[in-house]
Design a protein around this motif. Sequence first.
Motif, PDB file in Angstrom:
ATOM      1  N   GLY A 112     -30.288   3.575  26.512  1.00 56.43           N
ATOM      2  CA  GLY A 112     -29.459   2.385  26.367  1.00 56.43           C
ATOM      3  C   GLY A 112     -28.203   2.450  27.212  1.00 56.43           C
ATOM      4  N   LEU A 113     -27.589   3.616  27.301  1.00 58.53           N
ATOM      5  CA  LEU A 113     -26.396   3.783  28.127  1.00 58.53           C
ATOM      6  C   LEU A 113     -26.741   3.757  29.618  1.00 58.53           C
ATOM      7  N   ALA A 114     -27.953   4.163  29.948  1.00 61.37           N
ATOM      8  CA  ALA A 114     -28.353   4.270  31.355  1.00 61.37           C
ATOM      9  C   ALA A 114     -28.805   2.945  31.945  1.00 61.37           C
ATOM     10  N   THR A 115     -29.069   1.952  31.112  1.00 61.20           N
ATOM     11  CA  THR A 115     -29.554   0.658  31.592  1.00 61.20           C
ATOM     12  C   THR A 115     -28.599  -0.453  31.179  1.00 61.20           C
ATOM     13  N   SER A 159     -27.173   1.315  34.939  1.00 61.46           N
ATOM     14  CA  SER A 159     -25.714   1.339  34.914  1.00 61.46           C
ATOM     15  C   SER A 159     -25.229   2.485  35.800  1.00 61.46           C
ATOM     16  N   ASN A 160     -23.915   2.606  35.954  1.00 56.88           N
ATOM     17  CA  ASN A 160     -23.370   3.726  36.720  1.00 56.88           C
ATOM     18  C   ASN A 160     -23.782   5.061  36.098  1.00 56.88           C
ATOM     19  N   PHE A 161     -23.779   5.090  34.772  1.00 56.59           N
ATOM     20  CA  PHE A 161     -24.196   6.301  34.074  1.00 56.59           C
ATOM     21  C   PHE A 161     -25.662   6.614  34.384  1.00 56.59           C
ATOM     22  N   PHE A 172     -38.235   5.484  28.462  1.00 57.77           N
ATOM     23  CA  PHE A 172     -37.908   4.107  28.081  1.00 57.77           C
ATOM     24  C   PHE A 172     -37.675   3.221  29.303  1.00 57.77           C
ATOM     25  N   LEU A 173     -37.479   3.847  30.466  1.00 57.16           N
ATOM     26  CA  LEU A 173     -37.305   3.097  31.699  1.00 57.16           C
ATOM     27  C   LEU A 173     -38.639   2.812  32.371  1.00 57.16           C
TER      28      LEU A 173
END
Length: 259
Positions: free
Chosen positions: A49-52, A70-72, A128-129
Amino acid sequence: MAEFDTIRSAAGTRAAQIDEGLRAHMNKVYGTMSVGMVITALAAWAIAGLATTTDPSVAAAQLPNGTLLSNFGVTLYGSPLRWVVMFAPLAFIFFGWGALMRRGSAATVQLGFYAFAAIMGVSMSSIFLVYTPYSIVQTFIVTAIAFSALSLYGYATKRDLSAMGTFLMMGVVGLLVAMVINIFLQSPAMMYAISMIGVLIFAGLTAFYTQDIKNTYVAHAHHGDQEWLDKAAYDGALSLYISFLNMFQFLLMFMGQQE
């Protein structure tokens, strides 16, 4: 005669105590493993969730399947940090777990197992990606059913699986080497073969580990070293946890529907 009956009664009582202790031990193994699974799933979901992102205006990159990072996410999956994330679980198993079992208390070993489960969740977050949530859940259910049947077989069978376990552990080493090589080759045919062989290897190891956990408890229960038995339960939980997750990941390569 009375003395013989007393000895027989004592032996029967001791056997009943070991059986009861074994059931409690196995429940602890499966319970610890289940908590680890929950930690892994939550960690993987949270990191994904933080990565997208769904907002194109803040997206740092876009994957071929349209997923926005995301940047993360770019840092985690697109920089050298991805190698750290990929190999951190292996490093923990090869260099950390043995020392923890030798020197740590039962509580420390338990905490180490849960920390490993969280690290594994970070490492697995990329699924999840790639795959749809439905296919991930579907594969998890199939894996859970297969795992339960294999573990039950390992617990109930009278056949000695130790020789099979040794052979399968050698197979794991070969599988790891093949996977590292294929990171650079990126061969779909080789990945298909790795996935198929991986499912078979960890299916067999599930039965082997279950029998080994049972036999280890029975062999050491009469010593009464509860601290050691507690640590052995966490070690057994780790073995079964790893078998389950590897079966799941290899099956996902077959059954998973990509985004």
